[in-house]
Design a protein around this motif. Structure first.
Motif, mmCIF file in Angstrom:
data_model
loop_
_atom_site.group_PDB
_atom_site.id
_atom_site.type_symbol
_atom_site.label_atom_id
_atom_site.label_comp_id
_atom_site.label_asym_id
_atom_site.label_seq_id
_atom_site.Cartn_x
_atom_site.Cartn_y
_atom_site.Cartn_z
ATOM 1 N N GLY A 33 37.885 40.840 39.897
ATOM 2 C CA GLY A 33 38.660 41.354 38.772
ATOM 3 C C GLY A 33 37.844 41.471 37.505
ATOM 4 N N GLY A 34 36.644 40.854 37.502
ATOM 5 C CA GLY A 34 35.760 40.976 36.339
ATOM 6 C C GLY A 34 36.419 40.470 35.082
ATOM 7 N N THR B 117 25.948 48.449 30.787
ATOM 8 C CA THR B 117 27.074 47.893 30.038
ATOM 9 C C THR B 117 28.377 48.420 30.634
ATOM 10 N N THR B 118 29.404 47.575 30.582
ATOM 11 C CA THR B 118 30.686 47.943 31.194
ATOM 12 C C THR B 118 31.757 48.277 30.156
ATOM 13 N N GLY B 119 31.424 48.130 28.884
ATOM 14 C CA GLY B 119 32.425 48.349 27.836
ATOM 15 C C GLY B 119 33.131 47.065 27.428
ATOM 16 N N VAL C 275 33.253 52.590 34.753
ATOM 17 C CA VAL C 275 32.526 51.572 35.499
ATOM 18 C C VAL C 275 33.330 50.287 35.384
ATOM 19 N N ARG C 276 33.247 49.406 36.407
ATOM 20 C CA ARG C 276 33.916 48.118 36.260
ATOM 21 C C ARG C 276 33.207 47.068 37.107
ATOM 22 N N ASP C 277 33.251 45.860 36.638
ATOM 23 C CA ASP C 277 32.736 44.724 37.391
ATOM 24 C C ASP C 277 33.857 44.329 38.349
ATOM 25 N N GLY D 10 33.214 37.236 28.936
ATOM 26 C CA GLY D 10 33.034 36.643 30.256
ATOM 27 C C GLY D 10 33.849 37.271 31.360
ATOM 28 N N GLU D 11 33.204 37.427 32.503
ATOM 29 C CA GLU D 11 33.876 37.972 33.660
ATOM 30 C C GLU D 11 34.126 36.872 34.697
#
Lengths: 371, 371, 371, 371
Positions: A123-124, D76-78, A117-119, A16-17
């Motif tokens: 802060g994801g 996908t972000t890992g 890559v990052r959400d 979960g983000e």
């Protein structure tokens, strides 16, 4: 198991983000027959929840947990327990400001370099929002430990900036928003937080977690010592930069005759060890301290770079929590409970038949601070 | 895996008691093609070995390691590596004195209560002698990290009792028996140890371990954060009671704008984080500090009980080490190397294809102490 | 844990090449208090040992095992058990013939492509010699299962080529070199093996392993079902190409009313399930069958390539075993014992407090073959 | 990890009961950057879904999966991927009939004896409904394997009762409800299923799974051999009683010169090994066969006992599936894909730097059936 699973027999796996659809976790290995409902989990979730006082972030997270499996007719069945919290506070906010910049002392730069890559929304995955599921899972462990073994896991804030409790009373802890065991220093804490909020700054904190009602025998040498597992568990909490067991860093200047906790038929005479000898619980209270860094979400501008490597300035506007350490108290309790629970099951897996005629030492000498 | 295995992809499993036939370990998951011989392991084993100076215990442990498998024609083959050290110093000593008594602050009481039985000869499995195999395994990790990634893991003693280095020079570390980076305080350390030996007492210590030449990306959120795994690894070393990453417990009194390590195109401007953000390495130096308790093997009598629960007095005669923390330096290096090695393999397992156009920040700002 | 560790609570980690210095293993998680000596392990090692009859390979492997740790005053202590077998039969043979060629149906080509290097002496790590340590570790599990739970694990050869036993008697099994439960077909087996040896050829075999004295409850759904873990364990044995539980592949043509093992107060009426329902033991006998391929070490020339990709011809001269399946019997027993042992500990870790008023079904209906 | 987690680097952890609120799973360790949406998972979920033809159970399970985390902006972000399927078909049925009875050949008796309690609604956790999450997770693995390595995993029904395909065509498989590669035998299958439905009976089946486009090197000796892991994965599927790799049980009667797959510069000349040698993939097609038992949910009365141990009669009314093996095809594909995915990541974790000048053998000889 790329890092999202904790434990060996009693395991917790989370997802979960911060601003995703939901947070969730799977608790596996819970003994059957434990009475369990959402209400059992909600208590600690509410203790962790931001927005409950003006001294923590005002973000509203309802943190309403749902049990999706593993409980039947009010009791655990021994199968995996699915937990879910829907994210309600997903504002269609504009993240373009943060999207291509790395906030200093946040995980933005490292997630970006690791995964490419990052959400970036809130802060994801690196947001402390993730810890809600630890608290929910920990509440199951806490309940079982209490009912089956009489073990109780509780925490308190032992320092905020330079302010420390000057007396100790467990009953005071739930009566102020700082989890402080000394009501008399609460006004100082309030004043400090108010000032920091005005300054757009933040401060570190120290939290102490204690397990009482322990039995000897938990922990597995060599590498899975109880203290090593606790260090792992507690250091995995966002913002934690240090872990101590018992006397912790004070041991550096102690002499052997001062440090050693002598044994008498009436019990141990002190608890510098923090309840763990050779990696195995002694039956004394387990005592751990953690240091939590000041959050870097500040209104004071800081230097950084963007994803192209160019210099930028970063400011965090909007709601923020001047002392994230405070909210870490129920999280730290949860992590200690998960470790004890896992090792209680591991211990009886291997040593269920062990009998010894040696009496278990009564009493549980504590370190100074708590006396 | 009842606690005797460490790591996930690069794993170390150990066995052996202090006064048993042999110590051994199996290193699994080592990449093939690494040149490896006993000499590579012996260097660090010799650094850990007691009896090398009068400031450590005089017990002679030859610690001569043999590679039994996994190396062919001078190179690792990718199969499991068996290591063995025969115990040579097994005096047919009389242990009747210690057999039925629990030495205070040792693992005697907890092993007895957990397992119902213990090998009481020299501490058995709970003896620090066990760490020899960690050092041997760590030497493999160190060599690979250095050759393949340019990562170097080194440690030093940063405090003994009240004595701290006042300057810092890596070159000084191997030139004194205290792993002290400041030759000027060595005479004070010698004097302290001499006095403690005369008193039959002991003192705690603080050891710092640093990894230089790091790349970003090692560590797996949420639970297997690099700092959490380091805390686990380091807290699993005998006598360790505290672990800090970067600024450690100093963060409690830091403000956010002071703590955050700002980023510029030329690199990070400070390293309070100790090289880890969000549980992932940033490319800065990894810095960890550990607190080691004073040994409880003292000539000063202490109170305890026997296996029947009766009060007894315990005295440790014979050779002993007034500051076990000193010898922990190569052990701590080994444990950090094992964590980095494991995570280097884990990282490329998941993220081998990741590419980003963002430059990796050069330079590696260090904390004060090392400047 | 790159594949050299088996089990979760009761774990076995092995090392060693066919013609290296030694084979070894570490058994971790063994309950304390079990009487154990080398003699306990040697029995099964001798049953596995080649060279004991002219129907198996003539290579002399003394397989003399030494316990290096984890046993004190004749009993296990709960700490890790180190086992070692020195390789005595390391002829300074000329391996230049085999060094650059891949033997068909051996692991030469795949080890080479995976690791880029291989210990080609006698198959190195891929040699069945590795299974000696499984047998040694399995003997510990067997002893504990027998003493603590009354569970007995035994195997027999149920087919060699086209030859099957026509009657069943456990007592016959140790009385012939084929582990055959029917003495009357032994002469046929002897004749077949003699012929194959003359031909320089080989034949496959089928081995059956049975656990009697079972209790219900072992095995953990979903993925660690007891049958899944047994399949893993048994398929990991060299040369195994198929695993069946209970009726196995016969179920393809069975009807539901024929397959289902009906329950009565007197017990199950049949055992098509092989003692496992929903991945959990039912208390009936556990029954597994494995198919072992004919060895490819043949005097009959075969086509292959060398490390440069050129076509070559391969012939295996010298001693060889026309039916490797025979010797697999104690290995298969060991692997089943390891699975049951691990799950016995796991089961009580989670479910030690479970009580039910439902009677455990008596009796243990077997499949046809054994009646 | 009490059995609900599969894999080491690419892991799948599941929860959910047949008639509970929802099924869910967490996929951890997925490489970042993979394009992923619910549609990717739905394809295989729909292939597994009952109610799609009159030859499978008529129960309506919408199996609509939702991705809750781990995917951002379509990739996908890992981080861990949370998946959820709400159970829609939770009739407020009366389960009093089944509550206190153990259905023969179901998991009722063993769950009850293991856990002391069970969710009896529709089989609870032991229902094949659980496999929906395996299929969803497997779809992620399949997509990555295809895109990154060109590996394709496909399955087909190779036998129902006595009926076998007489020819082989991958294109036929999706064109009939039996996943049968030979359209000409489909009418016989239909007739058999119709007859069984009328009889209230059931039949077993055999399913074959094949991975094409393989590279050499996947699989880790000794215990985590690729075939051992496949056996584990496939045997963990409900109703599976046997697993074969390549020639499987046929090897029992094979001679060595017949079994060995000879190598030539043009490739292997046969594939009795099923693509695995020494536990490591050879680059040939991976071939596995599984035997699935006939379901015991029958209209034909069977003997059993109730929770008090009294004899009872059990009949399963309502919808049921006369051949559960058919639906197992996409499940078996998913399990094979999960194993290959995990080992692809594990392999590059350890062996990313391996280079060899030996050519990888082209071509991929198949076993007879598929030619």
């Amino acid at each position: 198991m790329s890092g999202n699973t904790f434990g060996k027999l009693f395991t917790v796996t989370t997802f979960g983000e911060s601003h995703g659809i939901a947070l969730g976790c799977i608790v596996d290995g819970c003994p059957p027959g434990l009475e369990l409902s959402e209400a059992d989990l909600q208590i600690d979730l509410d203790r962790r929840k931001p927005g409950t006082s003006k001294y923590a972030t005002q973000r509203r997270e309802d943190d309403e947990v749902q049990i999706l499996s593993g409980v039947f007719e009010g009791k655990t069945t021994g199968t995996s327990i699915g937990l879910l919290i829907r994210n309600k506070d997903q504002k269609s906010k504009d993240y373009s400001e943060i999207k291509d910049k790395f906030r200093p002392a946040h995980a933005d730069y490292t997630y970006h370099q690791k995964y490419g890559v990052r959400d970036y929304r809130g802060g994801g995955r690196s947001s402390a929002r993730e810890t809600a599921m630890r608290v929910a899972a920990g509440a199951i462990a806490k309940k079982y430990l209490k009912q089956r073994f009489g073990i109780e896991v509780r925490g308190y804030v032992s320092q905020i900036g330079d302010i420390k409790p000057t007396s100790f009373d467990w009953d005071a802890v739930p009566q102020n928003p700082f989890f402080c065991p000394d009501q008399s220093v609460v006004p100082q804490m309030e004043a400090l937080i108010d000032q920091l909020r005005r300054d757009g700054s933040s401060i570190g904190a120290k939290v102490t977690v204690v397990a009482t009602g322990m039995m000897p025998g938990l922990g597995e040498p060599i590498f899975d010592r109880l203290d090593a597992e606790l260090a792992h568990a507690l250091m995995s909490i966002n913002a934690v930069k240090g872990v101590e067991i018992g006397a912790g860093f004070d041991v550096v200047t102690q002499r052997g005759e001062q440090h050693r906790d002598e044994l008498t038929p009436d019990g141990f005479e002190s608890n510098n060890a923090g309840g763990i000898l050779g990696g195995i619980s002694s039956g004394q209270d387990i005592i751990a301290h953690i240091a939590l860094k000041p959050t870097s979400s500040l209104r004071i501008p800081g230097k950084s770079i963007d994803t192209d490597g160019n210099p930028v300035e970063v400011v965090t506007l909007g709601r923020h929590d001047p002392c994230v350490g405070v909210r870490a108290t129920p999280i730290a309790e949860a992590m200690m409970a998960l470790v004890l629970m896992d090792h209680a099951l591991r211990h009886r897996g291997q040593n269920a038949d062990v009998e010894t005629h040696t009496p278990q030492l009564a009493g549980s000498a504590r370190i100074k601070e708590q006396e």
